[in-house]
Design a protein around this motif. Sequence first.
Motif, PDB file in Angstrom:
ATOM      1  N   MET A   5       0.611  20.185  -8.143  1.00  0.00           N
ATOM      2  CA  MET A   5      -0.265  19.184  -8.754  1.00  0.00           C
ATOM      3  C   MET A   5       0.587  18.217  -9.578  1.00  0.00           C
ATOM      4  SD  MET A   5      -3.519  21.557  -9.900  1.00  0.00           S
ATOM      5  CE  MET A   5      -4.714  20.254  -9.558  1.00  0.00           C
ATOM      6  N   LEU A   6       0.391  16.926  -9.317  1.00  0.00           N
ATOM      7  CA  LEU A   6       1.141  15.868  -9.981  1.00  0.00           C
ATOM      8  C   LEU A   6       0.176  14.822 -10.516  1.00  0.00           C
ATOM      9  CD1 LEU A   6       3.632  15.469  -7.030  1.00  0.00           C
ATOM     10  CD2 LEU A   6       4.321  16.322  -9.270  1.00  0.00           C
ATOM     11  N   GLU A   7       0.678  13.974 -11.418  1.00  0.00           N
ATOM     12  CA  GLU A   7      -0.162  12.864 -11.868  1.00  0.00           C
ATOM     13  C   GLU A   7      -0.545  11.975 -10.688  1.00  0.00           C
ATOM     14  OE1 GLU A   7       1.190  10.927 -15.551  1.00  0.00           O
ATOM     15  OE2 GLU A   7       2.563  12.616 -15.786  1.00  0.00           O
ATOM     16  N   ALA A   8       0.394  11.771  -9.784  1.00  0.00           N
ATOM     17  CA  ALA A   8       0.122  11.023  -8.552  1.00  0.00           C
ATOM     18  C   ALA A   8       1.039  11.553  -7.464  1.00  0.00           C
ATOM     19  CB  ALA A   8       0.350   9.535  -8.758  1.00  0.00           C
ATOM     20  N   THR A   9       0.514  11.782  -6.285  1.00  0.00           N
ATOM     21  CA  THR A   9       1.312  12.205  -5.152  1.00  0.00           C
ATOM     22  C   THR A   9       1.748  10.957  -4.370  1.00  0.00           C
ATOM     23  OG1 THR A   9      -0.470  12.350  -3.521  1.00  0.00           O
ATOM     24  CG2 THR A   9      -0.184  14.243  -5.029  1.00  0.00           C
ATOM     25  N   PRO A  10       2.643  11.097  -3.401  1.00  0.00           N
ATOM     26  CA  PRO A  10       3.027   9.939  -2.586  1.00  0.00           C
ATOM     27  C   PRO A  10       1.824   9.246  -1.944  1.00  0.00           C
ATOM     28  CG  PRO A  10       4.585  11.709  -2.236  1.00  0.00           C
ATOM     29  CD  PRO A  10       3.483  12.272  -3.102  1.00  0.00           C
ATOM     30  N   LYS A  11       0.786   9.999  -1.637  1.00  0.00           N
ATOM     31  CA  LYS A  11      -0.424   9.396  -1.041  1.00  0.00           C
ATOM     32  C   LYS A  11      -1.062   8.406  -2.006  1.00  0.00           C
ATOM     33  CE  LYS A  11      -5.035  10.743   0.677  1.00  0.00           C
ATOM     34  NZ  LYS A  11      -5.829  10.203  -0.443  1.00  0.00           N
ATOM     35  N   GLU A  12      -1.242   8.821  -3.247  1.00  0.00           N
ATOM     36  CA  GLU A  12      -1.857   7.919  -4.241  1.00  0.00           C
ATOM     37  C   GLU A  12      -0.960   6.720  -4.529  1.00  0.00           C
ATOM     38  OE1 GLU A  12      -4.127  11.282  -4.090  1.00  0.00           O
ATOM     39  OE2 GLU A  12      -2.036  11.352  -4.775  1.00  0.00           O
ATOM     40  N   GLU A  13       0.343   6.954  -4.547  1.00  0.00           N
ATOM     41  CA  GLU A  13       1.258   5.846  -4.803  1.00  0.00           C
ATOM     42  C   GLU A  13       1.159   4.791  -3.702  1.00  0.00           C
ATOM     43  OE1 GLU A  13       5.081   7.569  -5.315  1.00  0.00           O
ATOM     44  OE2 GLU A  13       4.503   8.673  -7.123  1.00  0.00           O
ATOM     45  N   ALA A  14       1.075   5.238  -2.449  1.00  0.00           N
ATOM     46  CA  ALA A  14       0.941   4.292  -1.336  1.00  0.00           C
ATOM     47  C   ALA A  14      -0.386   3.539  -1.412  1.00  0.00           C
ATOM     48  CB  ALA A  14       1.058   5.038  -0.005  1.00  0.00           C
ATOM     49  N   GLU A  15      -1.447   4.264  -1.746  1.00  0.00           N
ATOM     50  CA  GLU A  15      -2.758   3.620  -1.867  1.00  0.00           C
ATOM     51  C   GLU A  15      -2.769   2.602  -3.003  1.00  0.00           C
ATOM     52  OE1 GLU A  15      -5.370   6.907  -2.395  1.00  0.00           O
ATOM     53  OE2 GLU A  15      -5.510   7.377  -0.245  1.00  0.00           O
ATOM     54  N   LEU A  16      -2.059   2.936  -4.083  1.00  0.00           N
ATOM     55  CA  LEU A  16      -1.994   2.033  -5.225  1.00  0.00           C
ATOM     56  C   LEU A  16      -1.254   0.755  -4.861  1.00  0.00           C
ATOM     57  CD1 LEU A  16      -2.816   1.778  -8.156  1.00  0.00           C
ATOM     58  CD2 LEU A  16      -0.690   2.907  -8.810  1.00  0.00           C
ATOM     59  N   GLN A  17      -0.171   0.877  -4.111  1.00  0.00           N
ATOM     60  CA  GLN A  17       0.552  -0.302  -3.671  1.00  0.00           C
ATOM     61  C   GLN A  17      -0.337  -1.202  -2.812  1.00  0.00           C
ATOM     62  OE1 GLN A  17       3.254  -0.449  -5.839  1.00  0.00           O
ATOM     63  NE2 GLN A  17       4.223  -1.382  -4.083  1.00  0.00           N
ATOM     64  N   GLU A  18      -1.112  -0.593  -1.940  1.00  0.00           N
ATOM     65  CA  GLU A  18      -2.023  -1.366  -1.093  1.00  0.00           C
ATOM     66  C   GLU A  18      -3.080  -2.067  -1.933  1.00  0.00           C
ATOM     67  OE1 GLU A  18      -3.642   1.303   1.780  1.00  0.00           O
ATOM     68  OE2 GLU A  18      -1.698   1.723   2.732  1.00  0.00           O
ATOM     69  N   LEU A  19      -3.575  -1.379  -2.962  1.00  0.00           N
ATOM     70  CA  LEU A  19      -4.597  -1.960  -3.828  1.00  0.00           C
ATOM     71  C   LEU A  19      -4.054  -3.165  -4.582  1.00  0.00           C
ATOM     72  CD1 LEU A  19      -7.438  -1.790  -5.073  1.00  0.00           C
ATOM     73  CD2 LEU A  19      -6.507  -0.224  -6.787  1.00  0.00           C
ATOM     74  N   ILE A  20      -2.813  -3.072  -5.050  1.00  0.00           N
ATOM     75  CA  ILE A  20      -2.203  -4.181  -5.783  1.00  0.00           C
ATOM     76  C   ILE A  20      -2.079  -5.409  -4.891  1.00  0.00           C
ATOM     77  CG2 ILE A  20      -0.043  -4.959  -6.861  1.00  0.00           C
ATOM     78  CD1 ILE A  20       0.294  -2.040  -7.849  1.00  0.00           C
ATOM     79  N   VAL A  21      -1.703  -5.184  -3.634  1.00  0.00           N
ATOM     80  CA  VAL A  21      -1.572  -6.300  -2.695  1.00  0.00           C
ATOM     81  C   VAL A  21      -2.928  -6.930  -2.408  1.00  0.00           C
ATOM     82  CG1 VAL A  21      -0.951  -6.924  -0.321  1.00  0.00           C
ATOM     83  CG2 VAL A  21       0.530  -5.399  -1.652  1.00  0.00           C
ATOM     84  N   SER A  22      -3.942  -6.096  -2.243  1.00  0.00           N
ATOM     85  CA  SER A  22      -5.270  -6.610  -1.881  1.00  0.00           C
ATOM     86  C   SER A  22      -6.033  -7.167  -3.072  1.00  0.00           C
ATOM     87  CB  SER A  22      -6.100  -5.500  -1.215  1.00  0.00           C
ATOM     88  OG  SER A  22      -6.344  -4.440  -2.132  1.00  0.00           O
ATOM     89  N   ASP A  23      -5.655  -6.755  -4.288  1.00  0.00           N
ATOM     90  CA  ASP A  23      -6.368  -7.204  -5.482  1.00  0.00           C
ATOM     91  C   ASP A  23      -5.360  -7.578  -6.572  1.00  0.00           C
ATOM     92  OD1 ASP A  23      -8.163  -7.767  -7.466  1.00  0.00           O
ATOM     93  OD2 ASP A  23      -8.967  -5.736  -7.658  1.00  0.00           O
ATOM     94  N   PRO A  24      -4.718  -8.744  -6.441  1.00  0.00           N
ATOM     95  CA  PRO A  24      -3.670  -9.131  -7.404  1.00  0.00           C
ATOM     96  C   PRO A  24      -4.186  -9.325  -8.828  1.00  0.00           C
ATOM     97  CG  PRO A  24      -4.211 -10.953  -5.931  1.00  0.00           C
ATOM     98  CD  PRO A  24      -4.886  -9.736  -5.382  1.00  0.00           C
ATOM     99  N   ASP A  25      -5.506  -9.466  -9.002  1.00  0.00           N
ATOM    100  CA  ASP A  25      -6.063  -9.600 -10.355  1.00  0.00           C
ATOM    101  C   ASP A  25      -5.752  -8.390 -11.229  1.00  0.00           C
ATOM    102  OD1 ASP A  25      -7.125 -12.003  -9.711  1.00  0.00           O
ATOM    103  OD2 ASP A  25      -9.178 -11.334  -9.478  1.00  0.00           O
ATOM    104  N   LEU A  26      -5.440  -7.263 -10.611  1.00  0.00           N
ATOM    105  CA  LEU A  26      -5.121  -6.072 -11.388  1.00  0.00           C
ATOM    106  C   LEU A  26      -3.912  -6.307 -12.285  1.00  0.00           C
ATOM    107  CD1 LEU A  26      -5.588  -3.306  -8.678  1.00  0.00           C
ATOM    108  CD2 LEU A  26      -7.009  -3.637 -10.706  1.00  0.00           C
TER     109      LEU A  26
END
Length: 330
Positions: A94-115
């Motif tokens: 158990m981690l704060e974020a696994t590689p899966k969440e990190e990849a999803e987060l990168q995608e979210l930043i690209v799709s929603d730059p307002d973040l």
Amino acid sequence: MHFRQAIAGLCIFLGAPAAAQCVGASYLDQLDTTQRNALAEAADALPFSEGTLWTATRDADTITVIGTMHIYDPRLEPIYDQISTEVAAADLVMLEATPKEEAELQELIVSDPDLLFITEGPTLPTLLDEETWGLIAKAATDRGVPGFMAAKMQPWYLSLILSIPPCATQDMLAGDLGLDHMISEGAIEAGVPMQALEPMTTLFEVFQDSSFEEQIDMLMVNLSSPAIQQQMFVAMLDSYFAQDVGTLWEMSRIAMTEVPGVDEQTAKDMFANIEDSLLIKRNRNWMPVIADAVAEHDDLVVAVGAAHLIGQEGILQFLQDDGWTLTRIE
């Protein structure tokens, strides 16, 4: 700059950057006798102030608890070697974020730059007075971020970047990741499943809950001199590798009160807000997640930023209160 690298720059507890270039005097050496005594007293009062590697046992269940740094330092290698067997043998990591969440987060930043960026309306040079913006722009440039780019960053995001001293910027940009990354790589190699302790957007929500004025206050805090920031990083790294997390945390509390232009009460309030938002609330939210995992698995590894382990509302105290026996791994 990769979002993970920027977020890690906030402090050691989210992860302190590797600082091959950050050498020299320690901030701890700059404290006077009164401050040293207050620091020692405060650190001694914290439950589980010392130790970054622990075993928690209850009946047939075992949790290996690891206090991590999120960015690479060569001194992490022997620490990982010490717990690599537990990682490979675990039923779940158990981690704060696994590689899966990190990849999803990168995608979210690209799709929603307002973040991360101000995409509409006035940017920071317009929202701030000329002198303040000049200081911020120079600090950003010193860290490899052009002024025109810094101008469009959300204040909280720019604040994280400015929390990284210039001496550590090269290491950050190199992208070397720390103990949590070593653990996730070990889990992948051993075929051990991983689970995130929280949704990937948690830290965004923490920072976005702050008002614009609060974000600017934090931005100003991170305009302290590069020399002081460098001293802080030297002290943070030395304290982490001495497994003296309580001293590290209480040192940060003292340092906050010494930021030029920020009165002592404001500094104390800001630190308390950081402690509550980034540590205490998240620790509380993680405990039911860990409990659910224990119900399904006998052998867990829980690896989180080191400051999450300490204090009355730290992970270790919560586990002990829930009937777990804690043993420090020396």
